[in-house]
Design a protein around this motif. Structure first.
Motif, PDB file in Angstrom:
ATOM      1  N   PHE A 186       0.745  -1.102   0.001  1.00  0.00           N
ATOM      2  CA  PHE A 186      -0.169  -0.131   0.092  1.00  0.00           C
ATOM      3  C   PHE A 186       1.040   1.478  -0.145  1.00  0.00           C
ATOM      4  O   PHE A 186       0.452   1.860  -0.513  1.00  0.00           O
ATOM      5  CB  PHE A 186      -0.641  -0.231   0.822  1.00  0.00           C
ATOM      6  N   LEU A 187       2.118   0.936   0.890  1.00  0.00           N
ATOM      7  CA  LEU A 187       2.899   2.657   0.845  1.00  0.00           C
ATOM      8  C   LEU A 187       3.474   2.108  -0.706  1.00  0.00           C
ATOM      9  O   LEU A 187       3.659   4.150  -1.078  1.00  0.00           O
ATOM     10  CB  LEU A 187       3.954   2.226   1.610  1.00  0.00           C
ATOM     11  N   LEU A 188       3.588   1.012  -0.698  1.00  0.00           N
ATOM     12  CA  LEU A 188       4.664   2.098  -2.395  1.00  0.00           C
ATOM     13  C   LEU A 188       3.472   2.336  -3.487  1.00  0.00           C
ATOM     14  O   LEU A 188       3.572   3.101  -4.040  1.00  0.00           O
ATOM     15  CB  LEU A 188       4.759   0.469  -2.953  1.00  0.00           C
ATOM     16  N   SER A 189       2.124   1.654  -3.869  1.00  0.00           N
ATOM     17  CA  SER A 189       1.181   1.854  -4.414  1.00  0.00           C
ATOM     18  C   SER A 189       0.680   3.472  -4.341  1.00  0.00           C
ATOM     19  O   SER A 189       0.814   4.676  -5.043  1.00  0.00           O
ATOM     20  CB  SER A 189      -0.151   1.392  -4.051  1.00  0.00           C
ATOM     21  N   ARG A 190       1.524   3.941  -3.132  1.00  0.00           N
ATOM     22  CA  ARG A 190       0.084   5.441  -2.642  1.00  0.00           C
ATOM     23  C   ARG A 190       1.734   5.772  -2.905  1.00  0.00           C
ATOM     24  O   ARG A 190       1.136   7.463  -3.773  1.00  0.00           O
ATOM     25  CB  ARG A 190       0.784   5.842  -0.834  1.00  0.00           C
ATOM     26  N   GLU A 191       3.339   6.024  -3.409  1.00  0.00           N
ATOM     27  CA  GLU A 191       4.274   6.687  -3.469  1.00  0.00           C
ATOM     28  C   GLU A 191       3.927   6.859  -4.520  1.00  0.00           C
ATOM     29  O   GLU A 191       4.041   7.592  -6.406  1.00  0.00           O
ATOM     30  CB  GLU A 191       5.554   5.777  -3.596  1.00  0.00           C
ATOM     31  N   LEU A 192       3.758   5.398  -5.948  1.00  0.00           N
ATOM     32  CA  LEU A 192       3.888   5.738  -7.146  1.00  0.00           C
ATOM     33  C   LEU A 192       2.625   6.841  -7.685  1.00  0.00           C
ATOM     34  O   LEU A 192       2.327   7.154  -8.831  1.00  0.00           O
ATOM     35  CB  LEU A 192       3.608   4.196  -7.966  1.00  0.00           C
ATOM     36  N   PHE A 193       1.455   6.559  -6.842  1.00  0.00           N
ATOM     37  CA  PHE A 193       0.170   7.096  -7.466  1.00  0.00           C
ATOM     38  C   PHE A 193      -0.426   7.716  -5.821  1.00  0.00           C
ATOM     39  O   PHE A 193      -1.147   6.745  -5.651  1.00  0.00           O
ATOM     40  CB  PHE A 193      -0.513   6.795  -8.559  1.00  0.00           C
ATOM     41  N   PRO A 194      -0.420   8.796  -5.518  1.00  0.00           N
ATOM     42  CA  PRO A 194      -1.679   8.592  -4.147  1.00  0.00           C
ATOM     43  C   PRO A 194      -3.091   9.098  -4.534  1.00  0.00           C
ATOM     44  O   PRO A 194      -3.371   9.111  -5.482  1.00  0.00           O
ATOM     45  CB  PRO A 194      -1.424  10.695  -3.590  1.00  0.00           C
ATOM     46  N   THR A 195      -3.479   7.443  -3.958  1.00  0.00           N
ATOM     47  CA  THR A 195      -5.176   7.410  -3.907  1.00  0.00           C
ATOM     48  C   THR A 195      -5.226   7.961  -2.002  1.00  0.00           C
ATOM     49  O   THR A 195      -4.562   7.015  -0.823  1.00  0.00           O
ATOM     50  CB  THR A 195      -5.308   6.409  -3.701  1.00  0.00           C
ATOM     51  N   ARG A 196      -6.555   7.967  -2.004  1.00  0.00           N
ATOM     52  CA  ARG A 196      -7.136   8.023  -0.385  1.00  0.00           C
ATOM     53  C   ARG A 196      -7.046   6.603   0.286  1.00  0.00           C
ATOM     54  O   ARG A 196      -7.091   6.587   1.635  1.00  0.00           O
ATOM     55  CB  ARG A 196      -8.767   8.723  -0.227  1.00  0.00           C
ATOM     56  N   THR A 197      -7.741   5.528  -0.802  1.00  0.00           N
ATOM     57  CA  THR A 197      -7.418   4.433  -0.109  1.00  0.00           C
ATOM     58  C   THR A 197      -6.533   3.187   0.302  1.00  0.00           C
ATOM     59  O   THR A 197      -6.468   3.143   1.533  1.00  0.00           O
ATOM     60  CB  THR A 197      -9.053   2.882  -1.443  1.00  0.00           C
ATOM     61  N   ALA A 198      -5.343   4.069  -0.683  1.00  0.00           N
ATOM     62  CA  ALA A 198      -3.669   3.527  -0.512  1.00  0.00           C
ATOM     63  C   ALA A 198      -3.470   3.396   0.932  1.00  0.00           C
ATOM     64  O   ALA A 198      -3.383   3.235   1.610  1.00  0.00           O
ATOM     65  CB  ALA A 198      -3.273   3.513  -1.708  1.00  0.00           C
ATOM     66  N   LEU A 199      -3.666   4.908   1.194  1.00  0.00           N
ATOM     67  CA  LEU A 199      -2.987   5.741   2.849  1.00  0.00           C
ATOM     68  C   LEU A 199      -3.816   5.371   3.563  1.00  0.00           C
ATOM     69  O   LEU A 199      -3.737   5.070   4.800  1.00  0.00           O
ATOM     70  CB  LEU A 199      -2.957   6.899   2.259  1.00  0.00           C
ATOM     71  N   ASN A 200      -5.719   5.159   4.019  1.00  0.00           N
ATOM     72  CA  ASN A 200      -6.292   4.677   4.590  1.00  0.00           C
ATOM     73  C   ASN A 200      -6.167   3.028   4.862  1.00  0.00           C
ATOM     74  O   ASN A 200      -5.809   3.275   5.994  1.00  0.00           O
ATOM     75  CB  ASN A 200      -8.113   4.810   3.985  1.00  0.00           C
ATOM     76  N   ASN A 201      -5.896   3.042   3.876  1.00  0.00           N
ATOM     77  CA  ASN A 201      -5.325   1.128   4.354  1.00  0.00           C
ATOM     78  C   ASN A 201      -3.855   0.848   4.941  1.00  0.00           C
ATOM     79  O   ASN A 201      -3.557  -0.280   5.704  1.00  0.00           O
ATOM     80  CB  ASN A 201      -4.909   0.254   2.958  1.00  0.00           C
ATOM     81  N   ALA A 202      -2.414   1.884   5.134  1.00  0.00           N
ATOM     82  CA  ALA A 202      -1.353   2.008   5.163  1.00  0.00           C
ATOM     83  C   ALA A 202      -1.800   2.679   6.792  1.00  0.00           C
ATOM     84  O   ALA A 202      -1.292   1.324   7.820  1.00  0.00           O
ATOM     85  CB  ALA A 202      -1.035   2.610   4.120  1.00  0.00           C
TER      86      ALA A 202
END
Length: 650
Positions: free
Chosen positions: A138-154
């Motif tokens: 989730f952190l890597l997904s957030r780094e590549l392209f920020p989204t609210r859901t990736a941040l919440n899941n992390a």
């Protein structure tokens, strides 16, 4: 933009939070159709919407146009990949998280597909309760392209891993970066923030050198002076400060949730130092980490304290070097030329106690915690601490792995670390002496119409003890004791010489006062609140005094008021003195306490009224008269002495 897993995790979370704080943009979200909480949601299913449970959330893929809200579950029921969230490019530019030469760059839309793949992989790992691996995705997904859901899941994964401080940072970032999210999602995140703040404490560092790096549990967290509060999960933490040219500062703290622990970090200038020169063989510009703190970019040269150090180089992508030992001698130059290689795996090591050294492939990489990047393949991890049995484990990490090892060392009770040295101890105890009766004939004849007081007095003892490391001690004792008791209207007689006794009543004041001397044995256990048991014995050399007056009927039918007469005798008692007390340790060598003693006095010949010379008085009409030789105490008398104590050890 650099990938999060390419740097140690301690640099990941602050970077994410900073990027969230600066981005100032809102990712497009689908219109909600069900009330979610701060927890995971997965791929939507056909049919009516359902109420979600706590955990990370996922949104359906597709165009940025709004779509129905996915059906949430606490985690995916099947490992089947869930569709990643739809995203649109952000308008603000988050900061890069790479090396010293990095520049800010906007999110690359071309990386959206890669971000989606990592997000789906994170959902699969959630289904397996693989929180650490899911967090990395989730952190890597957030780094590549920020989204609210990736941040919440992390943030959700951080909480599952009990990394409450980092979870709190991410939930706060979620509220800050996405202020326009639906009311129910915002309320769920706010609830998480409120709960997490009770599980997080704060470290306040003062007195350090400006620019010093602050490491908590081996992770670089900030520079001194602190700009934002330095938050940590409640519990035990190691804090280390480092700055070139100054002595490092290191301490261990116990921090409660919601509390602030203050650290006064004095860092004197180095007296014994050497020079360390570090370079990368091929001339690459890589960050230089000295004992976990970034001190510069290769080639680097600096003055450091003498002794053993650890150097690691980290750069863009997966480039870096394994931790390498770097011993530094006084006034000498130590040179390290390292070769960068792909570090495509990561490893976290947690050890109890926190003071334990962690060795990776023979190199000491920290105390209590290690969190870093490694080359793929087999590695050997050793943990050891004074007073504990060491442990060793081999681990194999593959590309993309984020392994985690936990050790809890077993205490070696035979180790010197747990052997308390013997010492000389002096303590003073004092208290109120209480007894229901001093006994003897006087007390026995106090019948109807007679009133007696409670036996009352005091006792002070000075004890000198040689205390062994086991807590057992032997010593000598000395002190003073006094006990008094009074009787009123006690029936007795006054006997004229050669005549029958005159009936009447007497008032008696009895007092036992003397000096004690003896020996004792003791046993003490505990540290902060020690409990002590002591048994003493010896001799009491006392003065048994009695003062008597009264009123008697004379033979002529009159009344005679007898004036006060005093009688005293020297008496010897054997005493036995059991004692129990509990103390509070104020310093390493001084403590105070409260306790209770039981004093038993034994004598083969109890003191009597008059002793060797019975005092007489002249009764009008009846002549010279005297009292009977009553025993003023029992042959065995007991007292209770509650009191306080003070103890000093040397």
């Amino acid at each position: 933009m650099k990938r999060l897993f390419e740097r140690p995790l301690f640099s990941v979370v602050p970077a994410v939070v900073v990027s969230l704080a600066l981005a100032g943009s809102v990712v497009a979200q689908p219109a909600p159709t069900a009330k979610p909480t701060a927890g995971p949601t997965a791929k939507p299913t056909a049919g009516p919407t359902a109420k979600p449970t706590a955990g990370p959330t996922a949104k359906p893929a597709g165009k940025p146009a709004p779509k129905p809200e996915p059906k949430p579950v606490e985690k995916p029921a099947e490992p089947k990949p869930a569709d990643p969230p739809a995203v649109v490019p952000v308008t603000a530019t988050p900061p890069a998280t790479g090396g010293a030469a990095d520049e800010d760059a906007p999110p690359d839309p071309a990386k959206r597909g890669e971000a989606e793949e990592h997000f789906k992989k994170g959902l699969q790992l959630l289904a397996e309760d693989a929180w650490q691996a899911a967090l990395a995705e989730f952190l890597l997904s957030r780094e590549l392209f920020p989204t609210r859901t990736a941040l919440n899941n992390a943030a959700f994964c951080m909480r599952k891993l009990k990394r409450f401080d980092e979870s709190l940072d991410l939930y706060e970032a979620l509220l800050r970066e996405y202020p326009n999210q639906s009311a129910d999602k915002k309320a769920a995140a706010q609830k998480e923030v409120a709960e997490l703040r009770t599980l997080v404490g704060t470290i306040d560092v003062i007195g350090a050198e400006p620019g010093a790096s602050i490491l908590v549990d081996g992770k670089a967290r900030a520079d001194y002076p602190l700009i934002d509060p330095l938050r940590v999960s409640a519990g035990t933490h190691s804090v280390r400060l480092f700055k070139q040219g100054f002595q490092p500062f290191e301490t261990t703290l116990e921090i409660a949730g919601g509390q602030t622990a203050k650290v006064d970090a004095k860092m004197p200038a180095l007296v014994a130092s050497g020079t360390l020169k570090v370079s990368e063989k091929n001339g690459l510009k890589l960050d230089v980490l000295l004992d976990g703190a970034v001190v510069g970019v290769t080639p680097w040269e600096g003055t450091v304290a003498t002794g053993d150090h650890v150097i690691q180089l980290l750069g863009d992508g997966d480039q870096g070097t394994m931790p390498t030992a770097a011993p530094v001698a006084k006034d000498e130059l130590s040179t390290l030329t390292l070769v960068a290689e792909p570090l495509e795996a990561g490893l976290i090591v947690n050890v109890k106690p926190l003071s334990a050294s962690v060795r990776l492939d023979g190199v000491t990489v920290g105390r209590g915690v290690f969190d870093g990047r490694l080359r793929t393949g087999k590695h050997t991890v050793e943990v050891l601490a004074e007073g504990y049995f060491p442990k060793r484990q081999e681990v194999t990490v593959e590309r993309g792995d984020r392994g985690e090892l936990k050790f809890e060392l077993e205490r070696d009770e035979s180790a010197d670390a747990w052997r308390v040295p013997s010492k000389i101890v002096f303590d003073v105890t004092g208290g109120v002496a209480l007894t229901p009766t001093l006994g003897g004939d006087v007390a026995a004849s106090c019948a109807e119409g007679c009133a007696q007081s409670l036996g009352f007095g005091g006792m002070v003892m000075i004890n000198g003890t040689y205390e062994f490391g086991s807590g057992f001690g032997l010593g000598l004792s000395a002190g003073i004791m006094q006990a008094s008791q009074s009787f009123e209207e006690r029936g007795t007689s006054l006997t004229p010489v050669g005549l029958d006794g005159l009936s009447g009543s007497a008032n008696d004041d009895l007092r036992l006062r003397g000096v004690l001397a003896g020996a004792h044995a003791s046993y003490r256990l505990g540290e902060q609140f020690p409990i002590r048991f002591r048994l003493g014995g010896g001799a009491l050399i006392s003065d048994a005094r009695a003062v008597r007056s009264g009123t008697f009927a004379t033979r002529s039918g009159g009344s005679f008021d007898a004036p006060a007469l005093e009688s005293s005798s020297l008496s010897t008692f054997i005493y036995v003195d059991p004692e129990v007390s509990i103390g509070y340790r104020l310093t390493e060598t001084f403590e105070v306490g409260v306790g209770v003693q039981g004093v038993v006095l034994i004598t083969p010949s109890a003191p009597t009224w008059g002793g060797d010379e019975n005092p007489t008085l002249n009764v009008t009409g009846d002549g010279i008269s005297s009292y009977d030789a009553d025993e003023t105490t029992f042959g065995t008398t007991g007292l209770i002495v509650p009191g306080i104590s003070a103890r000093a050890s040397f």
